[in-house]
Motif scaffolding. Structure first.
Motif, PDB file in Angstrom:
ATOM      1  N   SER A   8      -5.818   4.124  -3.549  1.00  0.00           N
ATOM      2  CA  SER A   8      -5.987   3.212  -2.426  1.00  0.00           C
ATOM      3  C   SER A   8      -5.569   3.892  -1.128  1.00  0.00           C
ATOM      4  O   SER A   8      -4.938   4.959  -1.134  1.00  0.00           O
ATOM      5  N   ASP A   9      -5.906   3.262  -0.008  1.00  0.00           N
ATOM      6  CA  ASP A   9      -5.465   3.798   1.284  1.00  0.00           C
ATOM      7  C   ASP A   9      -3.945   3.902   1.332  1.00  0.00           C
ATOM      8  O   ASP A   9      -3.399   4.887   1.845  1.00  0.00           O
ATOM      9  N   ALA A  10      -3.266   2.904   0.815  1.00  0.00           N
ATOM     10  CA  ALA A  10      -1.804   2.924   0.835  1.00  0.00           C
ATOM     11  C   ALA A  10      -1.254   4.071  -0.003  1.00  0.00           C
ATOM     12  O   ALA A  10      -0.282   4.741   0.396  1.00  0.00           O
ATOM     13  N   ALA A  11      -1.870   4.330  -1.152  1.00  0.00           N
ATOM     14  CA  ALA A  11      -1.415   5.430  -1.997  1.00  0.00           C
ATOM     15  C   ALA A  11      -1.663   6.780  -1.325  1.00  0.00           C
ATOM     16  O   ALA A  11      -0.832   7.694  -1.409  1.00  0.00           O
ATOM     17  N   VAL A  12      -2.799   6.923  -0.660  1.00  0.00           N
ATOM     18  CA  VAL A  12      -3.082   8.162   0.068  1.00  0.00           C
ATOM     19  C   VAL A  12      -2.060   8.379   1.170  1.00  0.00           C
ATOM     20  O   VAL A  12      -1.563   9.490   1.376  1.00  0.00           O
TER      21      VAL A  12
END
Length: 406
Positions: free
Chosen positions: A299-303
């Motif tokens: 996800s964007d948050a994980a990236v």
């Protein structure tokens, strides 16, 4: 361009300058190479240079695979971030939560993030002069036991120094403890299979026919040369950091030798023994930042967690202060980040380079993902970015409209 270096493959309209820059960079390369670029999930550059014939007259082509060296660390980081995203691995938890014996030697508070960001104080499998040699280096269980028992060379979390080979075993054991599968098996099942990637940590026998070996452009440093280089850093010969650095250099030489053998390629050596090609590296990084064929890994948050700086505030371990400076390596959680002398794909990009010149990276803001695989070990990181890269990385940024260099 050298006559033995024809460039094959294709580029989409608007990306022609990348082909020209790749051809220019490979013109005097004694080996072969592949370059692949994805833009917003679509393959826009798919190139290769054949190089000279290799074993039994085999030529390097688009389906060939080769050793990735430390680009492999990006593969291990992907596995850790997948588990974090699923809630089964807390990157800021003590490693001992998942691997109880790791608490020995004053490591009870060492976190998974310390492992990912090269802050753990375990830069070699031993701090004895000479390090671990073949065949013991390929005994993964013995290497993991040794790391669990070791006393760190510096207090974990207080300094940053690259862990060339140990980081893969450290992360790999955490993944195994969480999932019950080796990191090679987890990568194959959860990453490579959904995306159709030719990427392995532990090359299957059936894929040996596609493997093309790497070649050294310069000889490995002798023990005397390594000792002299360590001495120039201001370390006494019997200092634990000095012996650990000497061991690390010896272990890297032995590992590189091992990757030239079937046993070495079959072994799971997560920090440097990954094997694959540029198309798959580029596709992997594209799937970290957006959907590829309906599959998105992070996800964007994980990236954003993965690429947040985690070493900028830390010095090298004392007394290596001379290694500090604006152009030193920067790391997020498992991934290299841009620095003034090596902008990668611009500010916000993340990925990992590998000894000799391999590279895998992504730039979320522009939707760029890149894979570069080569067979000639010609890149010297101390001299700055690989000269084979500089032209095509600039052309890729320009084609995608990336401004600034980070």
């Amino acid at each position: 361009m050298s006559r033995h270096q024809p460039v094959g493959g294709s580029v989409r309209p608007g990306w022609e300058a990348v082909r020209d820059a790749f051809a220019h960079g490979q013109a005097h390369d004694p080996g072969a190479a592949q370059l692949a670029v994805h833009h917003r999930g679509r393959l826009v550059v798919d190139l290769w240079s054949e190089g000279p014939a290799t074993r039994a007259g085999t030529r390097f082509g688009p389906e060939s695979v080769s050793v990735l060296m430390s680009v492999s660390k990006g593969l291990t980081a992907v596995c850790a971030h997948l588990l974090s995203q699923r809630g089964t691995l807390d990157l800021h938890a003590p490693v001992a939560r998942y691997w109880p014996r790791f608490a020995a030697g004053g490591k009870a508070d060492t976190t998974v993030a310390d492992l990912l960001a090269h802050r753990a104080g375990l830069p070699a499998f031993t701090d004895e002069a000479g390090g671990v040699r073949l065949p013991g280096l390929l005994d993964a269980e013995a290497r993991v036991r040794a790391l669990a028992a070791m006393r760190p060379v510096w207090e974990p979390g207080t300094a940053f120094l690259y862990h060339p080979l140990t980081q893969g075993h450290l992360i790999g054991e955490v993944v195994r403890r969480v999932t019950g599968a080796s990191i090679g098996a987890f990568l194959a099942r959860e990453v490579a299979a959904p995306l159709g990637l030719d990427l392995w940590i532990g090359l299957p026998q059936r894929e040996e026919r596609r493997f093309v070996p790497q070649s050294a452009v310069r000889p490995a440093p002798t023990p005397g040369q390594v000792a002299a280089a360590i001495g120039r850093l201001g370390l006494a010969p019997d200092d634990r950091l000095a012996t650990a650095l000497g061991a690390s250099a010896a272990e890297l030489t032995a590992a590189t030798e091992a990757f030239g053998t079937r046993r070495g390629r079959a072994a799971e050596f997560p920090a440097a023994g990954g094997i694959g090609n540029a198309r798959s590296l580029s596709r992997l990084y594209a799937a970290l930042i957006g959907p590829v064929g309906g599959v998105r890994l992070l996800s964007d948050a994980a990236v954003d967690r993965a690429r947040a700086p985690h070493t900028d505030h830390l010095p090298p371990p004392a007394p290596l202060h001379r290694l500090d400076g604006p152009d030193r390596s920067r790391f997020g959680l498992g991934f290299e980040l841009p620095r003034p002398g090596n902008p990668l794909l611009g500010e916000g990009s993340f990925g990992h380079a590998g000894a000799g010149g391999r590279l895998g990276m992504a730039h979320p803001e522009s939707g760029l993902a890149v894979g570069y695989v080569c067979t000639a070990m010609s890149w010297d990181p101390a001299a700055g970015p690989d000269p084979r890269w500089t032209g095509w990385t600039a052309a890729v940024r320009q084609a995608a409209g990336v401004t600034g260099t980070g």
